[in-house]
Design a protein around this motif. Structure first.
Motif, PDB file in Angstrom:
ATOM      1  N   THR A  48       7.577  38.752  58.969  1.00 48.34           N
ATOM      2  CA  THR A  48       6.984  40.154  59.402  1.00 48.34           C
ATOM      3  C   THR A  48       7.707  41.253  58.586  1.00 48.34           C
ATOM      4  N   ASN A  49       8.782  41.098  57.984  1.00 44.83           N
ATOM      5  CA  ASN A  49       9.381  42.411  57.364  1.00 44.83           C
ATOM      6  C   ASN A  49       9.422  42.240  55.866  1.00 44.83           C
ATOM      7  N   PHE A  50       9.015  41.242  55.416  1.00 47.09           N
ATOM      8  CA  PHE A  50       9.163  41.361  53.603  1.00 47.09           C
ATOM      9  C   PHE A  50       8.021  40.933  52.942  1.00 47.09           C
ATOM     10  N   GLY A  51       6.681  41.169  53.638  1.00 48.85           N
ATOM     11  CA  GLY A  51       5.530  41.018  53.093  1.00 48.85           C
ATOM     12  C   GLY A  51       4.974  42.331  52.354  1.00 48.85           C
ATOM     13  N   ALA A 132      21.452  39.896  54.819  1.00 52.92           N
ATOM     14  CA  ALA A 132      21.534  40.579  53.635  1.00 52.92           C
ATOM     15  C   ALA A 132      20.444  41.408  53.288  1.00 52.92           C
ATOM     16  N   LEU A 133      19.304  40.502  53.025  1.00 56.31           N
ATOM     17  CA  LEU A 133      18.028  40.990  52.550  1.00 56.31           C
ATOM     18  C   LEU A 133      17.516  41.836  53.532  1.00 56.31           C
ATOM     19  N   ALA A 134      17.708  41.278  54.866  1.00 55.74           N
ATOM     20  CA  ALA A 134      17.085  42.295  55.779  1.00 55.74           C
ATOM     21  C   ALA A 134      17.529  43.492  55.845  1.00 55.74           C
ATOM     22  N   GLU A 135      19.023  43.621  55.899  1.00 54.34           N
ATOM     23  CA  GLU A 135      19.642  44.834  55.827  1.00 54.34           C
ATOM     24  C   GLU A 135      19.160  45.620  54.776  1.00 54.34           C
ATOM     25  N   TYR A 136      18.969  44.983  53.426  1.00 53.51           N
ATOM     26  CA  TYR A 136      18.767  45.885  52.151  1.00 53.51           C
ATOM     27  C   TYR A 136      17.240  46.265  52.364  1.00 53.51           C
ATOM     28  N   MET A 137      16.531  45.470  52.994  1.00 56.29           N
ATOM     29  CA  MET A 137      15.017  46.103  53.329  1.00 56.29           C
ATOM     30  C   MET A 137      14.993  47.166  54.221  1.00 56.29           C
ATOM     31  N   MET A 138      15.576  47.096  55.373  1.00 53.21           N
ATOM     32  CA  MET A 138      15.719  48.211  56.190  1.00 53.21           C
ATOM     33  C   MET A 138      16.117  49.514  55.653  1.00 53.21           C
ATOM     34  N   GLU A 139      17.329  49.454  54.928  1.00 55.20           N
ATOM     35  CA  GLU A 139      17.785  50.806  54.274  1.00 55.20           C
ATOM     36  C   GLU A 139      16.808  50.929  53.275  1.00 55.20           C
ATOM     37  N   ARG A 140      16.014  50.283  52.702  1.00 51.34           N
ATOM     38  CA  ARG A 140      15.031  50.676  51.655  1.00 51.34           C
ATOM     39  C   ARG A 140      13.681  51.551  52.349  1.00 51.34           C
ATOM     40  N   GLN A 141      13.465  51.060  53.537  1.00 49.13           N
ATOM     41  CA  GLN A 141      12.336  51.364  54.239  1.00 49.13           C
ATOM     42  C   GLN A 141      12.968  53.041  54.810  1.00 49.13           C
ATOM     43  N   GLU A 142      14.183  53.106  55.159  1.00 53.71           N
ATOM     44  CA  GLU A 142      14.638  54.228  55.480  1.00 53.71           C
ATOM     45  C   GLU A 142      14.845  55.273  54.333  1.00 53.71           C
TER      46      GLU A 142
END
Length: 156
Positions: A48-51, A132-142
């Motif tokens: 759901t988050n890395f597509g 770690a990847l989820a955190e990176y992706m969330m920071e990237r989104q922000e």
């Protein structure tokens, strides 16, 4: 690595009665089933988050995680199958405690415990990588959202 070792150190496996070993193995089974649930959560998190990944380094990281998740799923299901078979054999040992193969069975019990402990360590590493990847992706989104807001305020 010691989470599954809920037994005293030393020759506990060689001396514990079959009922105690059965209870310990039931606990392993419960933990393995919980790992399957955690695995399912990680799959959903990634799906759901890395597509929307476009950078090749991120795609490679997700691809590595996907491979690790597939291997982890195969491994936990194999351990669950072994644990279920072990529980069946333990039930026989409870019914007939003086069997000739009890020494060999106790050695197999210890080997299974060691396999599960190794799996748990590997799963911990996988969990750390997923988060770690989820955190990176969330920071990237922000950062993308802040950049978009900044660009909108500049153009106004």
């Amino acid at each position: 690595m010691n989470k599954f070792r809920k037994r005293p150190v030393g020759d506990y496996i060689q001396k514990a009665d079959w009922h105690k070993l059965y209870a310990l193995t039931q606990n392993w089974k419960s933990e393995l089933l919980f790992y399957i649930d955690k695995h399912r959560f990680f799959r959903r998190l990634i799906d759901t988050n890395f597509g929307e990944l476009t950078q090749s380094e991120n795609l490679d990281a997700v691809r590595e995680l996907e491979i690790d998740l597939l291997e982890t799923d195969r491994r936990v299901r194999d351990l669950l199958r072994k644990t279920n078979k072990h529980l069946e054999q333990l039930a026989l040992m409870v019914e007939e405690p003086k069997r000739k193969d009890s020494r060999i069975f106790r050695i197999e019990h210890e080997h299974l415990e060691n396999e599960i402990a190794r799996f748990e360590n590997n799963f911990r590493t996988l969990r750390k990588d997923v988060f770690a990847l989820a955190e990176y992706m969330m920071e990237r989104q922000e950062m993308l959202q802040l950049d978009l807001k900044l660009n909108q305020s500049i153009s106004v």
